[in-house]
Enzyme design. Structure first.
Site, PDB file in Angstrom:
ATOM      1  N   TYR A 182      71.079  12.259  19.924  1.00 33.26           N
ATOM      2  CA  TYR A 182      70.338  12.670  18.731  1.00 33.26           C
ATOM      3  C   TYR A 182      70.270  14.208  18.599  1.00 33.26           C
ATOM      4  O   TYR A 182      70.777  14.788  17.633  1.00 33.26           O
ATOM      5  CB  TYR A 182      68.940  12.046  18.801  1.00 33.26           C
ATOM      6  CG  TYR A 182      67.986  12.424  17.697  1.00 33.26           C
ATOM      7  CD1 TYR A 182      68.401  12.502  16.371  1.00 33.26           C
ATOM      8  CD2 TYR A 182      66.642  12.688  17.987  1.00 33.26           C
ATOM      9  CE1 TYR A 182      67.501  12.826  15.361  1.00 33.26           C
ATOM     10  CE2 TYR A 182      65.744  13.002  16.984  1.00 33.26           C
ATOM     11  CZ  TYR A 182      66.177  13.079  15.674  1.00 33.26           C
ATOM     12  OH  TYR A 182      65.284  13.405  14.693  1.00 33.26           O
ATOM     13  N   LEU A 224      78.672   7.801  26.581  1.00 33.73           N
ATOM     14  CA  LEU A 224      78.473   6.768  25.550  1.00 33.73           C
ATOM     15  C   LEU A 224      77.486   5.686  26.005  1.00 33.73           C
ATOM     16  O   LEU A 224      77.467   4.598  25.446  1.00 33.73           O
ATOM     17  CB  LEU A 224      79.816   6.136  25.135  1.00 33.73           C
ATOM     18  CG  LEU A 224      80.856   7.090  24.552  1.00 33.73           C
ATOM     19  CD1 LEU A 224      82.177   6.362  24.263  1.00 33.73           C
ATOM     20  CD2 LEU A 224      80.364   7.740  23.261  1.00 33.73           C
ATOM     21  N   ALA A 257      72.272  15.658  28.403  1.00 28.39           N
ATOM     22  CA  ALA A 257      72.502  14.311  28.940  1.00 28.39           C
ATOM     23  C   ALA A 257      71.394  13.898  29.906  1.00 28.39           C
ATOM     24  O   ALA A 257      71.253  14.479  30.983  1.00 28.39           O
ATOM     25  CB  ALA A 257      73.852  14.280  29.660  1.00 28.39           C
ATOM     26  N   SER A 312      60.731  19.339  27.780  1.00 22.64           N
ATOM     27  CA  SER A 312      59.856  18.633  26.836  1.00 22.64           C
ATOM     28  C   SER A 312      58.415  19.120  26.986  1.00 22.64           C
ATOM     29  O   SER A 312      57.984  19.488  28.090  1.00 22.64           O
ATOM     30  CB  SER A 312      59.923  17.135  27.151  1.00 22.64           C
ATOM     31  OG  SER A 312      58.897  16.453  26.478  1.00 22.64           O
ATOM     32  N   TYR A 319      59.998   9.597  33.843  1.00 24.60           N
ATOM     33  CA  TYR A 319      60.775  10.406  32.897  1.00 24.60           C
ATOM     34  C   TYR A 319      60.210  11.830  32.823  1.00 24.60           C
ATOM     35  O   TYR A 319      60.932  12.816  32.968  1.00 24.60           O
ATOM     36  CB  TYR A 319      60.773   9.750  31.498  1.00 24.60           C
ATOM     37  CG  TYR A 319      61.029  10.749  30.394  1.00 24.60           C
ATOM     38  CD1 TYR A 319      62.316  11.230  30.165  1.00 24.60           C
ATOM     39  CD2 TYR A 319      59.982  11.246  29.601  1.00 24.60           C
ATOM     40  CE1 TYR A 319      62.542  12.189  29.176  1.00 24.60           C
ATOM     41  CE2 TYR A 319      60.202  12.183  28.623  1.00 24.60           C
ATOM     42  CZ  TYR A 319      61.478  12.659  28.409  1.00 24.60           C
ATOM     43  OH  TYR A 319      61.699  13.605  27.442  1.00 24.60           O
ATOM     44  N   LYS A 361      61.626  15.867  34.117  1.00 21.98           N
ATOM     45  CA  LYS A 361      61.658  17.141  33.382  1.00 21.98           C
ATOM     46  C   LYS A 361      60.981  18.241  34.201  1.00 21.98           C
ATOM     47  O   LYS A 361      61.466  19.361  34.296  1.00 21.98           O
ATOM     48  CB  LYS A 361      60.975  16.993  32.015  1.00 21.98           C
ATOM     49  CG  LYS A 361      61.706  16.076  31.046  1.00 21.98           C
ATOM     50  CD  LYS A 361      63.067  16.632  30.645  1.00 21.98           C
ATOM     51  CE  LYS A 361      63.879  15.670  29.821  1.00 21.98           C
ATOM     52  NZ  LYS A 361      65.290  16.038  29.660  1.00 21.98           N
ATOM     53  N   PHE A 366      58.909  19.979  21.239  1.00 27.61           N
ATOM     54  CA  PHE A 366      57.802  19.157  20.790  1.00 27.61           C
ATOM     55  C   PHE A 366      58.424  17.882  20.168  1.00 27.61           C
ATOM     56  O   PHE A 366      59.337  17.328  20.769  1.00 27.61           O
ATOM     57  CB  PHE A 366      56.819  19.981  19.929  1.00 27.61           C
ATOM     58  CG  PHE A 366      55.948  20.816  20.841  1.00 27.61           C
ATOM     59  CD1 PHE A 366      56.486  21.858  21.596  1.00 27.61           C
ATOM     60  CD2 PHE A 366      54.614  20.496  21.053  1.00 27.61           C
ATOM     61  CE1 PHE A 366      55.717  22.563  22.523  1.00 27.61           C
ATOM     62  CE2 PHE A 366      53.833  21.202  21.967  1.00 27.61           C
ATOM     63  CZ  PHE A 366      54.384  22.230  22.700  1.00 27.61           C
ATOM     64  N   VAL A 402      49.016   1.871  14.169  1.00 32.34           N
ATOM     65  CA  VAL A 402      48.543   3.200  14.583  1.00 32.34           C
ATOM     66  C   VAL A 402      47.853   3.013  15.932  1.00 32.34           C
ATOM     67  O   VAL A 402      46.890   2.245  16.039  1.00 32.34           O
ATOM     68  CB  VAL A 402      47.552   3.768  13.539  1.00 32.34           C
ATOM     69  CG1 VAL A 402      46.979   5.094  14.011  1.00 32.34           C
ATOM     70  CG2 VAL A 402      48.224   3.898  12.177  1.00 32.34           C
ATOM     71  N   GLY A 443      48.863   6.318  28.204  1.00 26.51           N
ATOM     72  CA  GLY A 443      49.647   7.522  28.506  1.00 26.51           C
ATOM     73  C   GLY A 443      49.709   8.529  27.366  1.00 26.51           C
ATOM     74  O   GLY A 443      50.237   9.632  27.545  1.00 26.51           O
ATOM     75  N   ASP A 444      49.208   8.174  26.178  1.00 26.06           N
ATOM     76  CA  ASP A 444      49.262   9.127  25.059  1.00 26.06           C
ATOM     77  C   ASP A 444      48.264  10.260  25.252  1.00 26.06           C
ATOM     78  O   ASP A 444      47.127  10.014  25.642  1.00 26.06           O
ATOM     79  CB  ASP A 444      48.928   8.414  23.737  1.00 26.06           C
ATOM     80  CG  ASP A 444      50.163   7.855  23.054  1.00 26.06           C
ATOM     81  OD1 ASP A 444      51.274   8.302  23.379  1.00 26.06           O
ATOM     82  OD2 ASP A 444      50.002   6.963  22.199  1.00 26.06           O
TER      83      ASP A 444
HETATM   84  C1  UD1 Z   1      57.190  10.746  23.000  1.00 23.60           C
HETATM   85  C2  UD1 Z   1      57.374  10.526  24.478  1.00 23.60           C
HETATM   86  C3  UD1 Z   1      57.542  11.868  25.152  1.00 23.60           C
HETATM   87  C4  UD1 Z   1      58.696  12.618  24.538  1.00 23.60           C
HETATM   88  C5  UD1 Z   1      58.361  12.804  23.052  1.00 23.60           C
HETATM   89  C6  UD1 Z   1      59.419  13.572  22.305  1.00 23.60           C
HETATM   90  C7  UD1 Z   1      56.089   8.488  24.956  1.00 23.60           C
HETATM   91  C8  UD1 Z   1      54.852   7.949  25.594  1.00 23.60           C
HETATM   92  N1  UD1 Z   1      56.211   9.835  25.005  1.00 23.60           N
HETATM   93  O1  UD1 Z   1      56.005  11.451  22.814  1.00 23.60           O
HETATM   94  O2  UD1 Z   1      57.768  11.707  26.533  1.00 23.60           O
HETATM   95  O3  UD1 Z   1      58.839  13.856  25.165  1.00 23.60           O
HETATM   96  O4  UD1 Z   1      58.238  11.507  22.462  1.00 23.60           O
HETATM   97  O5  UD1 Z   1      60.353  12.759  21.692  1.00 23.60           O
HETATM   98  O6  UD1 Z   1      56.942   7.781  24.468  1.00 23.60           O
HETATM   99  N2  UD1 Z   1      52.479   6.144  17.392  1.00 23.60           N
HETATM  100  C9  UD1 Z   1      51.820   5.151  16.690  1.00 23.60           C
HETATM  101  N3  UD1 Z   1      52.516   4.023  16.401  1.00 23.60           N
HETATM  102  C10 UD1 Z   1      53.826   3.839  16.762  1.00 23.60           C
HETATM  103  C11 UD1 Z   1      54.484   4.875  17.483  1.00 23.60           C
HETATM  104  C12 UD1 Z   1      53.768   6.015  17.786  1.00 23.60           C
HETATM  105  O7  UD1 Z   1      50.643   5.292  16.338  1.00 23.60           O
HETATM  106  O8  UD1 Z   1      54.374   2.783  16.492  1.00 23.60           O
HETATM  107  C13 UD1 Z   1      51.745   7.393  17.691  1.00 23.60           C
HETATM  108  C14 UD1 Z   1      51.624   7.690  19.187  1.00 23.60           C
HETATM  109  O9  UD1 Z   1      50.489   7.098  19.718  1.00 23.60           O
HETATM  110  C15 UD1 Z   1      51.540   9.227  19.145  1.00 23.60           C
HETATM  111  C16 UD1 Z   1      52.351   9.624  17.921  1.00 23.60           C
HETATM  112  O10 UD1 Z   1      52.459   8.457  17.125  1.00 23.60           O
HETATM  113  O11 UD1 Z   1      50.233   9.615  18.953  1.00 23.60           O
HETATM  114  C17 UD1 Z   1      53.743  10.104  18.268  1.00 23.60           C
HETATM  115  O12 UD1 Z   1      54.336   9.137  19.123  1.00 23.60           O
HETATM  116  P1  UD1 Z   1      55.850   9.280  19.628  1.00 23.60           P
HETATM  117  O13 UD1 Z   1      56.733   9.466  18.470  1.00 23.60           O
HETATM  118  O14 UD1 Z   1      56.113   8.149  20.558  1.00 23.60           O
HETATM  119  O15 UD1 Z   1      55.847  10.662  20.406  1.00 23.60           O
HETATM  120  P2  UD1 Z   1      54.993  11.152  21.678  1.00 23.60           P
HETATM  121  O16 UD1 Z   1      54.078  10.114  22.138  1.00 23.60           O
HETATM  122  O17 UD1 Z   1      54.409  12.470  21.335  1.00 23.60           O
END
Ligand code: UD1
Length: 340
Positions: free
Chosen positions: A12, A33, A82, A126, A151, A155, A180, A219, A299-300
């Protein structure tokens, strides 16, 4: 033209960076790939009017890495994308992540060391290394927390490896870019994000839901200590992120920094909540989007957005696209791959 090797160059962020690099560099894409498609090479070639050299290689094999540098000993730099990146999978299968993400880096650095010449290296890091930061926006001096996943730990360990390596290899110049949240796709719609399986990230999940693949977006929690209760992130257009790699490698080639190891945050500097993202999507596309509030995801972190003043000052870089531009490009890409 100077030659740059791009590992994971069909992924990506790698593919968008290969496009931007093609304006001023000869690009060698290395990809096994395992999480990408060879069709991406056509997309890159179409946009840039130039076909990069392509090496289908598994970098976990040390011999392969040696052969790569034999063939491209004239390269002046390498951008290392990679790596495996699925957080959940890394918890289930940590060794897969430690083996791939760390051994590839080590083999590359060993070969670079053998070159006996000055070399420039950009590492994809990251903002995950910060965990929940004490101070927002997050600057590069923020302390590193214990990683939430293998993961994230790869990093952190990779950055430590690079720090130690640079101390004893003054001819090697390294920048770690702490990304970010990259979103969106190239404006041409020739390349974009291709998540495998059900996307874990917010924006691909939103666009797939709007395309009818999922019934609704959940959400993950609205009881956080933020204005609307949902988590805040710094979403950056992938093309802006790609351009940060160009200024970073140019900065290294021109030896602009006194230190041979530097770290930069790459984000827009703006925080956007999950609900704001959903509302923006509805506004810019004019579509309806089904969503519900669900429980928190383990973990969020609550809030993460970048203080990007170091990159602005030292790399002369800043994000140019708005969040609306990025969201619209993500939707245009989804429409294209689904033939909507
Ligand atoms: C994710 C990765 C992180 C990586 C970053 C960059 C996880 C736990 N973390 O972070 O390691 O460095 O992407 O690509 O995967 N959300 C919803 N509903 C959904 C999906 C997400 O509410 O279906 C919320 C999540 O709770 C979060 C936000 O959207 O608050 C962004 O989520 P996401 O796109 O997965 O990114 P990160 O959690 O920041």
């Amino acid at each position: 033209m100077n030659k740059i090797i791009v590992t994971g160059g069909l992924g990506y962020i790698g593919s968008h960076t290969a496009v931007e690099l093609s304006n001023t560099f000869q690009v060698v894409i290395v990809d096994d790939l395992s999480n990408s498609s060879i069709d991406v090479l056509d997309g890159i070639s179409k946009i840039s009017n130039r076909t990069p050299i392509f090496e289908k290689l598994d970098l976990k094999n040390k011999e392969n890495v040696g052969k790569l540098f034999d063939r491209h000993s004239d390269a002046v730099g390498l951008i290392h994308f990679a790596a495996y990146k699925a957080v959940g999978e890394s918890v289930e299968n940590p060794l897969k992540y430690y083996e791939n993400n760390l051994s590839c880096l080590i083999y590359l650095l060993q070969e670079i060391n053998n070159l006996n010449q000055s070399f420039n290296f950009i590492f994809s890091s990251s903002c995950t290394v910060y965990g929940q930061a004490k101070k927002l926006p997050i600057n590069e001096k923020e302390s590193i927390k214990k990683a939430e996943s293998p993961y994230g730990n790869t990093k952190q360990i990779s950055e430590e490896i690079l720090f130690d390596y640079c101390r004893v290899n003054p001819k090697i110049n390294v920048i770690s870019l702490r990304y970010f949240n990259p979103i969106g796709a190239h404006d041409s719609c020739e390349i974009g994000e291709l998540p495998i399986g059900v996307p874990q990230n917010l924006v691909p999940f939103i666009t797939q839901t709007a395309a009818g693949i999922h019934e609704k977006v959940t959400v993950f929690g609205n009881d956080y200590n933020t204005p609307d209760g949902t988590c805040i992130r710094d979403y950056i257009h992938v093309t802006d992120l790609a351009k940060a790699h160009i200024v970073a490698i140019e900065n290294l080639i021109l030896k602009k920094s006194k230190s041979n190891y530097n770290i930069y945050n790459i984000g827009t500097g703006n925080g956007t909540s999950v609900l704001e993202m959903i509302k923006s999507f509805i506004k810019v596309t004019g579509l309806e989007l089904n969503y519900i509030i669900g429980p928190r995801r383990k973990g969020d972190v609550e809030s993460a957005y970048a203080d990007n003043s170091k990159a602005m000052k030292e790399l002369n870089w800043k994000a140019e696209n708005s969040i609306e531009d990025a969201i619209l490009s993500a939707w245009n890409w989804e429409k294209k791959i689904r033939s909507l």
